[in-house]
Design a protein around this motif. Structure first.
Motif, PDB file in Angstrom:
ATOM      1  N   GLU A  41      24.003  69.425  16.877  1.00  0.00           N
ATOM      2  CA  GLU A  41      24.325  68.408  15.872  1.00  0.00           C
ATOM      3  C   GLU A  41      25.767  68.578  15.389  1.00  0.00           C
ATOM      4  N   TYR A  42      26.172  69.824  15.205  1.00  0.00           N
ATOM      5  CA  TYR A  42      27.548  70.124  14.793  1.00  0.00           C
ATOM      6  C   TYR A  42      28.529  69.757  15.907  1.00  0.00           C
ATOM      7  N   LEU A  43      28.218  70.118  17.141  1.00  0.00           N
ATOM      8  CA  LEU A  43      29.106  69.847  18.264  1.00  0.00           C
ATOM      9  C   LEU A  43      29.262  68.356  18.510  1.00  0.00           C
ATOM     10  N   ASN A  44      28.213  67.583  18.278  1.00  0.00           N
ATOM     11  CA  ASN A  44      28.236  66.148  18.562  1.00  0.00           C
ATOM     12  C   ASN A  44      28.857  65.319  17.450  1.00  0.00           C
ATOM     13  N   ASP A  45      29.340  65.974  16.403  1.00  0.00           N
ATOM     14  CA  ASP A  45      30.081  65.277  15.357  1.00  0.00           C
ATOM     15  C   ASP A  45      31.556  65.266  15.754  1.00  0.00           C
ATOM     16  N   PRO A  46      32.120  64.111  16.100  1.00  0.00           N
ATOM     17  CA  PRO A  46      33.504  64.052  16.578  1.00  0.00           C
ATOM     18  C   PRO A  46      34.519  64.668  15.615  1.00  0.00           C
ATOM     19  N   GLU A  47      34.202  64.704  14.329  1.00  0.00           N
ATOM     20  CA  GLU A  47      35.134  65.271  13.353  1.00  0.00           C
ATOM     21  C   GLU A  47      35.373  66.761  13.584  1.00  0.00           C
ATOM     22  N   ASN A  48      34.429  67.430  14.256  1.00  0.00           N
ATOM     23  CA  ASN A  48      34.589  68.867  14.521  1.00  0.00           C
ATOM     24  C   ASN A  48      35.379  69.139  15.799  1.00  0.00           C
ATOM     25  N   GLU A  49      35.727  68.081  16.523  1.00  0.00           N
ATOM     26  CA  GLU A  49      36.657  68.120  17.661  1.00  0.00           C
ATOM     27  C   GLU A  49      36.112  68.820  18.909  1.00  0.00           C
ATOM     28  N   TYR A  50      34.793  68.993  18.977  1.00  0.00           N
ATOM     29  CA  TYR A  50      34.187  69.525  20.200  1.00  0.00           C
ATOM     30  C   TYR A  50      33.783  68.398  21.147  1.00  0.00           C
ATOM     31  N   LEU A  51      33.540  67.225  20.583  1.00  0.00           N
ATOM     32  CA  LEU A  51      33.121  66.065  21.363  1.00  0.00           C
ATOM     33  C   LEU A  51      34.258  65.045  21.434  1.00  0.00           C
ATOM     34  N   HIS A  52      34.479  64.526  22.660  1.00  0.00           N
ATOM     35  CA  HIS A  52      35.513  63.516  22.865  1.00  0.00           C
ATOM     36  C   HIS A  52      34.918  62.399  23.716  1.00  0.00           C
ATOM     37  N   GLN A  53      35.156  61.165  23.304  1.00  0.00           N
ATOM     38  CA  GLN A  53      34.539  60.033  23.984  1.00  0.00           C
ATOM     39  C   GLN A  53      35.535  58.903  24.217  1.00  0.00           C
ATOM     40  N   LYS A  54      35.352  58.200  25.325  1.00  0.00           N
ATOM     41  CA  LYS A  54      36.156  57.014  25.627  1.00  0.00           C
ATOM     42  C   LYS A  54      35.315  56.060  26.457  1.00  0.00           C
ATOM     43  N   THR A  55      35.597  54.766  26.319  1.00  0.00           N
ATOM     44  CA  THR A  55      34.997  53.756  27.174  1.00  0.00           C
ATOM     45  C   THR A  55      36.123  52.962  27.814  1.00  0.00           C
ATOM     46  N   ILE A  56      36.175  52.959  29.135  1.00  0.00           N
ATOM     47  CA  ILE A  56      37.233  52.282  29.872  1.00  0.00           C
ATOM     48  C   ILE A  56      36.611  51.458  30.986  1.00  0.00           C
ATOM     49  N   ASN A  57      36.913  50.169  30.978  1.00  0.00           N
ATOM     50  CA  ASN A  57      36.398  49.235  31.982  1.00  0.00           C
ATOM     51  C   ASN A  57      34.879  49.337  32.131  1.00  0.00           C
ATOM     52  N   GLY A  58      34.194  49.473  31.012  1.00  0.00           N
ATOM     53  CA  GLY A  58      32.732  49.516  31.021  1.00  0.00           C
ATOM     54  C   GLY A  58      32.125  50.857  31.337  1.00  0.00           C
ATOM     55  N   VAL A  59      32.955  51.858  31.629  1.00  0.00           N
ATOM     56  CA  VAL A  59      32.455  53.201  31.917  1.00  0.00           C
ATOM     57  C   VAL A  59      32.586  54.064  30.670  1.00  0.00           C
ATOM     58  N   ASP A  60      31.481  54.660  30.253  1.00  0.00           N
ATOM     59  CA  ASP A  60      31.461  55.518  29.071  1.00  0.00           C
ATOM     60  C   ASP A  60      31.665  56.969  29.497  1.00  0.00           C
ATOM     61  N   PHE A  61      32.696  57.597  28.937  1.00  0.00           N
ATOM     62  CA  PHE A  61      32.991  59.000  29.205  1.00  0.00           C
ATOM     63  C   PHE A  61      32.708  59.818  27.952  1.00  0.00           C
ATOM     64  N   SER A  62      32.061  60.941  28.126  1.00  0.00           N
ATOM     65  CA  SER A  62      31.776  61.851  27.015  1.00  0.00           C
ATOM     66  C   SER A  62      32.032  63.272  27.482  1.00  0.00           C
ATOM     67  N   LEU A  63      32.879  63.979  26.751  1.00  0.00           N
ATOM     68  CA  LEU A  63      33.218  65.355  27.085  1.00  0.00           C
ATOM     69  C   LEU A  63      32.940  66.231  25.871  1.00  0.00           C
ATOM     70  N   VAL A  64      32.125  67.271  26.043  1.00  0.00           N
ATOM     71  CA  VAL A  64      31.818  68.172  24.936  1.00  0.00           C
ATOM     72  C   VAL A  64      31.959  69.613  25.403  1.00  0.00           C
ATOM     73  N   TYR A  65      32.632  70.412  24.587  1.00  0.00           N
ATOM     74  CA  TYR A  65      32.772  71.829  24.891  1.00  0.00           C
ATOM     75  C   TYR A  65      31.464  72.535  24.545  1.00  0.00           C
ATOM     76  N   LYS A  66      31.021  73.402  25.439  1.00  0.00           N
ATOM     77  CA  LYS A  66      29.747  74.107  25.282  1.00  0.00           C
ATOM     78  C   LYS A  66      30.026  75.573  24.953  1.00  0.00           C
ATOM     79  N   PRO A  67      29.838  75.999  23.705  1.00  0.00           N
ATOM     80  CA  PRO A  67      30.150  77.374  23.311  1.00  0.00           C
ATOM     81  C   PRO A  67      29.360  78.428  24.080  1.00  0.00           C
TER      82      PRO A  67
END
Length: 213
Positions: A41-67
């Protein structure tokens, strides 16, 4: 009057230094969680900067660092002794782990090309064997960090996204850099190169799990 001014300036400096010390202490406090659910829950809060997301040309990208401790938890099993925890932490802390998820139309990437056998086969091969040539991690000084490994589990359309575990060595160039950039080359969906800017502080101050609760 000059003496009074000097005293006020000195007092102000002391207060400022104290405030800075408090801020630095609080910002460097390691978060500790009693469950993996709470950590995610903490990692998936973008404010904590572990999760990064973008949507480009209909493709959803999600990158999360795994401690590290999430990897430790996966292997720990029934033996939760401190010796075992320390051993696994030493093993996994040598690397940085990222979950990269990509989807289009809330489906895996392969599901979107299933009707084209040639394209489907090429993408299977790319995801299974060539992601180290498609995903790149480099420092602010443009020094490239070679990928150590990646794991792509085939889900055969049973998942809403294509998810890959990407592994990089935890080098000094990474931890000492202000930020890292992870880029993903176009995988055939006309997204162009997709880049994520990742603050390196998340690697040195990553959250931990309380294994002794």
């Amino acid at each position: 009057m000059a003496y009074v001014t000097l005293r006020l300036n000195t007092a102000t400096k002391v207060l400022l230094l104290a405030s800075i010390g408090i801020l630095l202490t609080s910002s460097c406090t390691t978060q500790t969680f009693d469950s993996t659910e709470a950590m995610w829950e903490y990692l998936n809060d973008p404010e904590n900067e572990y999760l990064h997301q973008k949507t480009i040309n209909g493709v959803d990208f999600s990158l999360v660092y795994k401690p590290t401790d999430l990897l430790v938890h996966q292997e720990l099993g029934a033996d939760k002794s401190q010796v075992k925890v320390d051993s696994l932490r030493a093993k996994y802390s040598k690397y940085l782990y990222f979950n990269l998820s990509m989807s289009k139309n809330n489906q895996e990437l392969l599901s979107n090309v299933a009707a084209d056998k040639q394209r489907f086969g090429a993408m299977v091969n790319q995801l299974a064997f060539s992601m180290d040539q498609k995903v790149h991690l480099y420092t602010a000084q443009k020094d490239t960090i070679p990928m150590a490994d990646f794991i792509y589990p085939r889900m055969y359309g049973m998942s809403g996204a294509t998810t890959i575990l990407i592994v990089y060595p935890r080098k000094n160039e990474v931890t000492n850099s202000e930020f890292m950039t992870l880029s993903i080359e176009d995988l055939g969906f006309y997204t162009g190169e997709v880049k994520f800017k990742i603050p390196a502080k998340i690697f040195s101050n990553e959250p931990k799990l309380n294994f002794n609760k």
